[in-house]
Design a protein around this motif. Structure first.
Motif, PDB file in Angstrom:
ATOM      1  N   SER A   1       0.814  -1.123   0.149  1.00 43.25           N
ATOM      2  CA  SER A   1       0.062   0.064   0.018  1.00 43.25           C
ATOM      3  C   SER A   1       0.991   1.213  -0.125  1.00 43.25           C
ATOM      4  O   SER A   1       2.130   1.322   0.263  1.00 43.25           O
ATOM      5  N   VAL A   2       0.385   2.244  -0.767  1.00 41.94           N
ATOM      6  CA  VAL A   2       1.147   3.568  -0.817  1.00 41.94           C
ATOM      7  C   VAL A   2       0.644   4.787   0.059  1.00 41.94           C
ATOM      8  O   VAL A   2      -0.549   4.983  -0.014  1.00 41.94           O
ATOM      9  N   LYS A   3       1.556   5.130   0.907  1.00 39.82           N
ATOM     10  CA  LYS A   3       1.051   6.281   1.703  1.00 39.82           C
ATOM     11  C   LYS A   3       1.919   7.796   1.486  1.00 39.82           C
ATOM     12  O   LYS A   3       3.190   7.643   1.447  1.00 39.82           O
ATOM     13  N   ARG A   4       1.222   8.776   0.717  1.00 38.45           N
ATOM     14  CA  ARG A   4       1.937   9.742   0.171  1.00 38.45           C
ATOM     15  C   ARG A   4       1.496  11.183   1.005  1.00 38.45           C
ATOM     16  O   ARG A   4       0.625  11.182   1.311  1.00 38.45           O
ATOM     17  N   ARG A   5       2.685  11.884   1.434  1.00 41.32           N
ATOM     18  CA  ARG A   5       2.387  13.066   2.234  1.00 41.32           C
ATOM     19  C   ARG A   5       2.971  13.977   1.294  1.00 41.32           C
ATOM     20  O   ARG A   5       4.184  14.137   0.850  1.00 41.32           O
ATOM     21  N   GLY A   6       2.395  15.196   1.604  1.00 43.07           N
ATOM     22  CA  GLY A   6       2.916  16.564   0.807  1.00 43.07           C
ATOM     23  C   GLY A   6       3.301  17.478   1.997  1.00 43.07           C
ATOM     24  O   GLY A   6       2.686  17.646   2.955  1.00 43.07           O
ATOM     25  N   PHE A   7       4.863  18.153   1.581  1.00 37.94           N
ATOM     26  CA  PHE A   7       5.354  18.738   2.584  1.00 37.94           C
ATOM     27  C   PHE A   7       5.572  20.480   1.613  1.00 37.94           C
ATOM     28  O   PHE A   7       5.895  20.195   0.553  1.00 37.94           O
ATOM     29  N   ALA A   8       5.282  21.316   2.129  1.00 31.11           N
ATOM     30  CA  ALA A   8       5.476  22.732   1.912  1.00 31.11           C
ATOM     31  C   ALA A   8       6.060  23.661   2.989  1.00 31.11           C
ATOM     32  O   ALA A   8       5.459  23.460   4.433  1.00 31.11           O
ATOM     33  N   GLY A   9       7.187  24.242   2.835  1.00 30.17           N
ATOM     34  CA  GLY A   9       7.653  25.028   3.982  1.00 30.17           C
ATOM     35  C   GLY A   9       8.084  24.153   5.203  1.00 30.17           C
ATOM     36  O   GLY A   9       8.248  24.596   6.323  1.00 30.17           O
ATOM     37  N   GLY A  10       8.152  22.920   4.988  1.00 31.34           N
ATOM     38  CA  GLY A  10       8.948  21.931   5.719  1.00 31.34           C
ATOM     39  C   GLY A  10       7.784  21.242   6.777  1.00 31.34           C
ATOM     40  O   GLY A  10       7.841  20.768   7.587  1.00 31.34           O
ATOM     41  N   ARG A  11       6.540  21.642   6.415  1.00 28.72           N
ATOM     42  CA  ARG A  11       5.523  21.221   7.040  1.00 28.72           C
ATOM     43  C   ARG A  11       4.373  20.362   6.110  1.00 28.72           C
ATOM     44  O   ARG A  11       4.413  20.433   5.081  1.00 28.72           O
ATOM     45  N   GLN A  12       3.941  19.287   6.914  1.00 29.18           N
ATOM     46  CA  GLN A  12       3.105  18.312   5.978  1.00 29.18           C
ATOM     47  C   GLN A  12       1.631  19.161   5.768  1.00 29.18           C
ATOM     48  O   GLN A  12       0.925  19.643   6.981  1.00 29.18           O
ATOM     49  N   VAL A  13       1.151  19.384   4.784  1.00 33.25           N
ATOM     50  CA  VAL A  13       0.203  20.006   4.296  1.00 33.25           C
ATOM     51  C   VAL A  13      -1.104  19.064   3.664  1.00 33.25           C
ATOM     52  O   VAL A  13      -2.284  19.408   3.582  1.00 33.25           O
ATOM     53  N   TRP A  14      -0.926  17.718   3.178  1.00 35.60           N
ATOM     54  CA  TRP A  14      -1.748  16.860   2.682  1.00 35.60           C
ATOM     55  C   TRP A  14      -1.376  15.381   2.903  1.00 35.60           C
ATOM     56  O   TRP A  14       0.000  15.181   2.954  1.00 35.60           O
ATOM     57  N   ARG A  15      -2.175  14.569   2.643  1.00 32.91           N
ATOM     58  CA  ARG A  15      -2.080  13.068   2.409  1.00 32.91           C
ATOM     59  C   ARG A  15      -2.885  12.462   1.896  1.00 32.91           C
ATOM     60  O   ARG A  15      -4.062  12.619   1.867  1.00 32.91           O
ATOM     61  N   ALA A  16      -2.420  11.597   1.198  1.00 26.72           N
ATOM     62  CA  ALA A  16      -3.253  10.394  -0.056  1.00 26.72           C
ATOM     63  C   ALA A  16      -2.898   9.153   0.277  1.00 26.72           C
ATOM     64  O   ALA A  16      -1.365   8.925   0.130  1.00 26.72           O
ATOM     65  N   ASP A  17      -3.631   8.102   0.485  1.00 26.61           N
ATOM     66  CA  ASP A  17      -3.377   6.628   0.572  1.00 26.61           C
ATOM     67  C   ASP A  17      -3.866   5.930  -0.263  1.00 26.61           C
ATOM     68  O   ASP A  17      -5.006   6.394  -1.024  1.00 26.61           O
ATOM     69  N   GLU A  18      -3.178   4.925  -1.014  1.00 25.91           N
ATOM     70  CA  GLU A  18      -3.666   3.981  -1.841  1.00 25.91           C
ATOM     71  C   GLU A  18      -3.394   2.516  -1.646  1.00 25.91           C
ATOM     72  O   GLU A  18      -2.234   2.117  -1.418  1.00 25.91           O
ATOM     73  N   ASP A  19      -4.596   1.820  -1.242  1.00 32.99           N
ATOM     74  CA  ASP A  19      -4.496   0.486  -0.785  1.00 32.99           C
ATOM     75  C   ASP A  19      -4.420  -0.264  -1.849  1.00 32.99           C
ATOM     76  O   ASP A  19      -4.996  -0.167  -2.966  1.00 32.99           O
ATOM     77  N   ALA A  20      -3.331  -1.370  -1.699  1.00 32.72           N
ATOM     78  CA  ALA A  20      -3.036  -2.330  -2.774  1.00 32.72           C
ATOM     79  C   ALA A  20      -4.206  -3.453  -2.806  1.00 32.72           C
ATOM     80  O   ALA A  20      -5.045  -3.857  -1.806  1.00 32.72           O
ATOM     81  N   ALA A  21      -4.480  -3.740  -3.944  1.00 27.45           N
ATOM     82  CA  ALA A  21      -5.507  -5.037  -4.049  1.00 27.45           C
ATOM     83  C   ALA A  21      -5.121  -6.290  -3.209  1.00 27.45           C
ATOM     84  O   ALA A  21      -3.935  -6.594  -3.088  1.00 27.45           O
ATOM     85  N   ASP A  22      -6.115  -6.940  -2.628  1.00 32.28           N
ATOM     86  CA  ASP A  22      -5.731  -8.042  -1.661  1.00 32.28           C
ATOM     87  C   ASP A  22      -5.168  -9.246  -2.549  1.00 32.28           C
ATOM     88  O   ASP A  22      -5.867  -9.490  -3.578  1.00 32.28           O
ATOM     89  N   ASN A  23      -4.135  -9.640  -2.257  1.00 33.04           N
ATOM     90  CA  ASN A  23      -3.450 -10.814  -3.046  1.00 33.04           C
ATOM     91  C   ASN A  23      -3.677 -12.210  -2.335  1.00 33.04           C
ATOM     92  O   ASN A  23      -3.003 -13.298  -2.675  1.00 33.04           O
ATOM     93  N   GLY A  24      -4.541 -12.243  -1.353  1.00 33.60           N
ATOM     94  CA  GLY A  24      -4.736 -13.422  -0.535  1.00 33.60           C
ATOM     95  C   GLY A  24      -3.573 -13.817   0.592  1.00 33.60           C
ATOM     96  O   GLY A  24      -4.091 -14.272   1.827  1.00 33.60           O
ATOM     97  N   GLY A  25      -2.567 -13.045   0.699  1.00 32.51           N
ATOM     98  CA  GLY A  25      -1.611 -13.266   1.819  1.00 32.51           C
ATOM     99  C   GLY A  25      -1.062 -14.636   1.814  1.00 32.51           C
ATOM    100  O   GLY A  25      -1.329 -15.502   1.004  1.00 32.51           O
TER     101      GLY A  25
END
Length: 319
Positions: free
Chosen positions: A80-104
């Motif tokens: 799964s991917v966690k994206r964080r956006g930083f401006a001026g050294g501070r976090q200003v947004w976050r977006a998550d992308e969950d991977a498809a279930d592969n059964g584990g």
């Protein structure tokens, strides 16, 4: 500062640690808020300048375990991917992308890998790997073989799900005395589960029949991401490495504090923690161990099967 504790950590043997949990990829995107979108009044436009990629989730825990000098194996799922956006050294947004279930992984394969370890660290982020069959296979086999189990639970999950664990680590927002007693009472195998509650920059508390506080010293913290992972890694490695609960908690506080001084979920080496405990200069820490390449990524797939090896029973946690 504790020179004696630093010396004990320096001479600690290398326990075998199995990390079980959801693998993530942390992507930190740096930029600036350049202007507002003319088509959407009040909506800022983020202009990217550069980005960094690091292992996250259970993969970050595995890197931290390795940095503390232990042998490590990792069982994970799709990334799964966690994206964080930083401006001026501070976090200003976050977006998550969950991977498809592969059964584990297969529960039987999990049992074989648990047999190799001295301690199992379960990093449950609620992304689908830590199903009931997987958790029961891991904890059940660990209890049968005298292997320690440390759990960082998924947010909102019933703690009775992890009954039989040696230790459950949570943060102060998740701590619930009633849930803790329910978890202990639900276990047939083990009724002495310890609880570690983290309090951010203030340190942590240990509950093993009584509450013991381990305060943290003031630091210049810049990013709390990965601090809980660092606590989980340090606790598991140290208790499996023959340290008592007090020593393990003191080391976990130091390791987490050092991580807070670094950006992202980066590992902190055993050398760095030893230096910090002893009050040594930070420059003595090997740079390449402290700042791994941000491009380093662990494979998302289940690692190759191990041939089960006879191992000595891991030590029971001190009373």
């Amino acid at each position: 500062m504790s020179v004696e504790l630093a010396a004990k950590l320096h001479g600690m043997p290398r326990p075998k640690v199995l990390v079980l949990g959801d693998i993530m990829l942390d992507v930190d995107i740096h930029g600036e808020m350049a202007r507002y979108d003319a088509a959407c009044p009040g909506c800022p436009v983020f202009r990217e300048t550069h980005r960094e990629k690091r292992p996250g989730g259970a993969a970050a825990v595995a890197d931290m375990v390795e940095a503390l000098g232990a042998e490590v194996d990792l069982i994970g799922n799709s990334v799964s991917v966690k994206r964080r956006g930083f401006a001026g050294g501070r976090q200003v947004w976050r977006a998550d992308e969950d991977a498809a279930d592969n059964g584990g992984p297969n529960p039987e394969a999990v049992k074989e890998r648990v047999a190799w370890a001295n301690v199992v660290l379960i990093a449950d982020y609620g992304k689908g790997l830590c199903t009931t069959p997987i958790i029961r296979a891991a904890i059940g086999t660990a209890n049968e073989r005298g292997v320690l189990v440390f759990v960082d639970p998924a947010n909102g999950r019933d703690w009775r799900y992890y009954a039989g664990a040696t230790c459950l680590k949570c943060n102060e927002r998740e701590w619930d005395t009633e849930r803790a007693f329910a978890m202990r009472g639900h276990s047939d195998e083990r009724s002495d589960t310890a609880f570690v509650v983290t309090h951010g920059h203030r340190g942590l508390e240990l509950y093993t029949g009584k509450k013991i506080a381990f305060p943290a010293r003031p630091r210049h913290a810049i990013d709390s991401t990965g601090c809980g992972d660092m606590v989980l890694a340090a606790l598991g490695v140290c208790v499996a490495g023959m340290m008592n609960w007090g020593e393990a908690c003191a080391i976990a506080v130091a390791a987490s504090g050092l991580k807070a001084e670094r950006h992202g979920a980066v590992p902190v080496s055993r050398v760095a923690v030893c230096n910090d405990l002893a009050g040594s200069e930070r420059e003595r820490v090997t740079p390449e161990r402290e700042q791994p390449s941000p491009q380093k990524e662990r494979p998302a797939q289940l690692p190759r099967e191990r041939t089960p090896q006879p191992v000595e029973s891991a030590p029971e946690p001190p009373p």
